[in-house]
Design a protein around this motif. Structure first.
Motif, PDB file in Angstrom:
ATOM      1  N   LYS A  54       0.825  -1.133  -0.023  1.00 46.12           N
ATOM      2  CA  LYS A  54      -0.035  -0.134  -0.173  1.00 46.12           C
ATOM      3  C   LYS A  54       1.094   1.139   0.003  1.00 46.12           C
ATOM      4  CE  LYS A  54      -2.422   2.668   3.093  1.00 46.12           C
ATOM      5  NZ  LYS A  54      -2.380   2.616   4.446  1.00 46.12           N
ATOM      6  N   GLU A  55       1.880   1.245   0.827  1.00 42.79           N
ATOM      7  CA  GLU A  55       2.674   2.432   1.068  1.00 42.79           C
ATOM      8  C   GLU A  55       3.786   2.655  -0.139  1.00 42.79           C
ATOM      9  OE1 GLU A  55       2.258   4.960   3.165  1.00 42.79           O
ATOM     10  OE2 GLU A  55       0.345   3.922   3.781  1.00 42.79           O
ATOM     11  N   SER A  56       4.090   1.378  -0.577  1.00 39.87           N
ATOM     12  CA  SER A  56       5.336   1.431  -1.642  1.00 39.87           C
ATOM     13  C   SER A  56       5.043   0.974  -3.203  1.00 39.87           C
ATOM     14  CB  SER A  56       6.656   0.975  -1.034  1.00 39.87           C
ATOM     15  OG  SER A  56       6.301  -0.601  -0.846  1.00 39.87           O
ATOM     16  N   GLY A  57       4.212   0.300  -3.224  1.00 35.21           N
ATOM     17  CA  GLY A  57       3.906  -0.431  -4.354  1.00 35.21           C
ATOM     18  C   GLY A  57       4.654  -1.733  -4.609  1.00 35.21           C
ATOM     19  N   VAL A  58       5.649  -2.071  -3.498  1.00 37.63           N
ATOM     20  CA  VAL A  58       6.453  -3.189  -3.480  1.00 37.63           C
ATOM     21  C   VAL A  58       5.865  -4.275  -3.157  1.00 37.63           C
ATOM     22  CG1 VAL A  58       8.684  -4.291  -2.740  1.00 37.63           C
ATOM     23  CG2 VAL A  58       8.730  -1.763  -3.233  1.00 37.63           C
ATOM     24  N   VAL A  97      12.555  -2.380   4.263  1.00 33.04           N
ATOM     25  CA  VAL A  97      12.666  -2.456   2.751  1.00 33.04           C
ATOM     26  C   VAL A  97      13.399  -1.407   2.034  1.00 33.04           C
ATOM     27  CG1 VAL A  97      10.788  -2.325   0.729  1.00 33.04           C
ATOM     28  CG2 VAL A  97      10.153  -3.369   2.723  1.00 33.04           C
ATOM     29  N   ALA A  98      13.248  -0.184   2.751  1.00 32.90           N
ATOM     30  CA  ALA A  98      13.977   0.853   2.146  1.00 32.90           C
ATOM     31  C   ALA A  98      15.456   0.890   2.295  1.00 32.90           C
ATOM     32  CB  ALA A  98      13.771   2.305   2.702  1.00 32.90           C
ATOM     33  N   ASN A  99      15.922   0.052   3.372  1.00 39.26           N
ATOM     34  CA  ASN A  99      17.440  -0.237   3.476  1.00 39.26           C
ATOM     35  C   ASN A  99      17.778  -1.293   2.772  1.00 39.26           C
ATOM     36  OD1 ASN A  99      19.714  -1.584   5.276  1.00 39.26           O
ATOM     37  ND2 ASN A  99      19.935   0.675   5.605  1.00 39.26           N
ATOM     38  N   ALA A 100      17.042  -2.284   2.592  1.00 37.63           N
ATOM     39  CA  ALA A 100      17.633  -3.568   1.934  1.00 37.63           C
ATOM     40  C   ALA A 100      17.611  -3.335   0.491  1.00 37.63           C
ATOM     41  CB  ALA A 100      16.467  -4.610   1.966  1.00 37.63           C
ATOM     42  N   PHE A 101      16.819  -2.405  -0.062  1.00 34.29           N
ATOM     43  CA  PHE A 101      16.830  -2.335  -1.687  1.00 34.29           C
ATOM     44  C   PHE A 101      17.541  -0.950  -2.095  1.00 34.29           C
ATOM     45  CE2 PHE A 101      12.750  -4.725  -1.449  1.00 34.29           C
ATOM     46  CZ  PHE A 101      13.278  -5.885  -1.724  1.00 34.29           C
ATOM     47  N   LEU A 102      17.714  -0.151  -1.223  1.00 33.66           N
ATOM     48  CA  LEU A 102      18.471   1.302  -1.510  1.00 33.66           C
ATOM     49  C   LEU A 102      19.371   1.796  -0.645  1.00 33.66           C
ATOM     50  CD1 LEU A 102      15.246   3.478  -2.606  1.00 33.66           C
ATOM     51  CD2 LEU A 102      17.083   2.403  -4.138  1.00 33.66           C
ATOM     52  N   GLY A 103      19.617   0.930   0.525  1.00 36.42           N
ATOM     53  CA  GLY A 103      20.625   1.377   1.582  1.00 36.42           C
ATOM     54  C   GLY A 103      20.388   2.549   2.294  1.00 36.42           C
ATOM     55  N   THR A 104      19.131   2.940   2.548  1.00 34.26           N
ATOM     56  CA  THR A 104      18.555   4.087   3.203  1.00 34.26           C
ATOM     57  C   THR A 104      17.157   3.728   4.043  1.00 34.26           C
ATOM     58  OG1 THR A 104      17.896   6.375   2.981  1.00 34.26           O
ATOM     59  CG2 THR A 104      17.016   4.816   1.585  1.00 34.26           C
ATOM     60  N   ARG A 105      16.746   4.748   4.925  1.00 39.20           N
ATOM     61  CA  ARG A 105      15.566   4.485   5.543  1.00 39.20           C
ATOM     62  C   ARG A 105      14.478   5.130   4.766  1.00 39.20           C
ATOM     63  NH1 ARG A 105      14.786   9.448   7.229  1.00 39.20           N
ATOM     64  NH2 ARG A 105      16.366  10.829   7.832  1.00 39.20           N
ATOM     65  N   TRP A 106      13.242   4.696   5.274  1.00 37.73           N
ATOM     66  CA  TRP A 106      12.212   5.428   4.712  1.00 37.73           C
ATOM     67  C   TRP A 106      11.918   6.962   5.123  1.00 37.73           C
ATOM     68  CZ3 TRP A 106       8.641   3.138   1.441  1.00 37.73           C
ATOM     69  CH2 TRP A 106       7.463   4.371   1.308  1.00 37.73           C
ATOM     70  N   PRO A 107      11.820   7.817   4.092  1.00 39.78           N
ATOM     71  CA  PRO A 107      11.831   9.272   4.207  1.00 39.78           C
ATOM     72  C   PRO A 107      10.770   9.631   5.341  1.00 39.78           C
ATOM     73  CG  PRO A 107      11.054   8.641   2.045  1.00 39.78           C
ATOM     74  CD  PRO A 107      11.174   7.341   2.703  1.00 39.78           C
ATOM     75  N   CYS A 113      11.941  15.330   0.968  1.00 41.42           N
ATOM     76  CA  CYS A 113      12.156  14.376   0.187  1.00 41.42           C
ATOM     77  C   CYS A 113      11.038  14.240  -0.764  1.00 41.42           C
ATOM     78  CB  CYS A 113      12.353  13.087   0.714  1.00 41.42           C
ATOM     79  SG  CYS A 113      12.465  11.644  -0.409  1.00 41.42           S
ATOM     80  N   ASP A 114      11.112  14.145  -2.170  1.00 41.86           N
ATOM     81  CA  ASP A 114      10.016  14.034  -2.934  1.00 41.86           C
ATOM     82  C   ASP A 114       9.570  12.419  -2.970  1.00 41.86           C
ATOM     83  OD1 ASP A 114       8.204  13.155  -5.359  1.00 41.86           O
ATOM     84  OD2 ASP A 114       9.501  14.604  -6.414  1.00 41.86           O
ATOM     85  N   VAL A 115       8.734  12.145  -1.944  1.00 37.27           N
ATOM     86  CA  VAL A 115       8.281  10.718  -1.657  1.00 37.27           C
ATOM     87  C   VAL A 115       7.890   9.922  -2.835  1.00 37.27           C
ATOM     88  CG1 VAL A 115       6.799   9.440  -0.316  1.00 37.27           C
ATOM     89  CG2 VAL A 115       7.606  11.308   0.759  1.00 37.27           C
ATOM     90  N   ASN A 116       7.211  10.496  -3.782  1.00 35.10           N
ATOM     91  CA  ASN A 116       6.517   9.923  -4.999  1.00 35.10           C
ATOM     92  C   ASN A 116       7.811   9.707  -5.692  1.00 35.10           C
ATOM     93  OD1 ASN A 116       3.870  10.186  -4.677  1.00 35.10           O
ATOM     94  ND2 ASN A 116       3.828  12.171  -5.491  1.00 35.10           N
ATOM     95  N   ALA A 117       8.744  10.395  -6.147  1.00 35.53           N
ATOM     96  CA  ALA A 117      10.176   9.991  -6.640  1.00 35.53           C
ATOM     97  C   ALA A 117      11.046   8.901  -5.876  1.00 35.53           C
ATOM     98  CB  ALA A 117      11.024  10.970  -6.957  1.00 35.53           C
ATOM     99  N   PHE A 118      10.874   8.975  -4.719  1.00 32.38           N
ATOM    100  CA  PHE A 118      11.652   7.967  -3.782  1.00 32.38           C
ATOM    101  C   PHE A 118      10.861   6.351  -3.913  1.00 32.38           C
ATOM    102  CE2 PHE A 118      11.755   5.336   0.148  1.00 32.38           C
ATOM    103  CZ  PHE A 118      13.224   5.231   0.499  1.00 32.38           C
ATOM    104  N   VAL A 119       9.669   6.705  -3.954  1.00 33.57           N
ATOM    105  CA  VAL A 119       8.950   5.296  -4.160  1.00 33.57           C
ATOM    106  C   VAL A 119       9.222   4.784  -5.402  1.00 33.57           C
ATOM    107  CG1 VAL A 119       6.367   4.209  -4.188  1.00 33.57           C
ATOM    108  CG2 VAL A 119       7.183   5.665  -2.133  1.00 33.57           C
ATOM    109  N   ALA A 120       9.240   5.438  -6.231  1.00 30.20           N
ATOM    110  CA  ALA A 120       9.404   4.921  -7.782  1.00 30.20           C
ATOM    111  C   ALA A 120      10.624   4.438  -7.865  1.00 30.20           C
ATOM    112  CB  ALA A 120       9.396   6.093  -8.815  1.00 30.20           C
TER     113      ALA A 120
END
Length: 134
Positions: A54-58, A97-107, A113-120
């Protein structure tokens, strides 16, 4: 998955550490040690996966999310102990999820942060990484 920058900690006095920060960290460590062997229920995993989608589309399967949680033992124990519905757990699974796939935390709101761009970007990275979890 909030991480205090090392420069902040280095600038604090020992008094600052004892004004709540260290007690909080010790509480987190104690919880992790007490609940480190717990495993989330199937229902909890299902709810977490729904929330992540729901939050990320992943779109993760229960097996894939379990494998991710194996890489984050404290998050795994927290999810198992608290179950679903706790806001701290919700934030934690997004951080995983954010750390595993991007090496960061959720915004966070303060991140500017542009959350839509982050989620994309997160969905793009997850698409590349999900086969590794199968």
């Amino acid at each position: 998955m909030f991480i205090t920058p090392p420069s902040n900690i280095a600038s604090w006095s020992e008094g600052r550490l004892t004004e709540g920060y260290l007690q909080n960290r010790l509480g987190i460590l104690q919880h992790a040690l007490l609940h480190g062997s717990q495993v989330p229920t199937a229902e909890t995993l299902t709810e977490a996966i729904r929330y992540i989608r729901k939050e990320s589309g992943v779109a993760l399967t229960p097996a894939q999310f379990s494998r991710l949680l194996d890489l984050y033992p404290y998050a795994k124990s927290k999810v198992a102990d608290y179950g679903w519905g706790d806001t701290e757990v919700e934030e934690m699974v997004l951080d995983v999820v954010a750390n595993a796939f991007l090496g960061t935390r959720w915004p966070l709101g303060v991140d500017d942060c542009d959350v839509n761009a982050f989620v994309a970007r997160l969905r793009f990275a997850a698409e590349k990484a999900l086969p590794l979890l199968d």
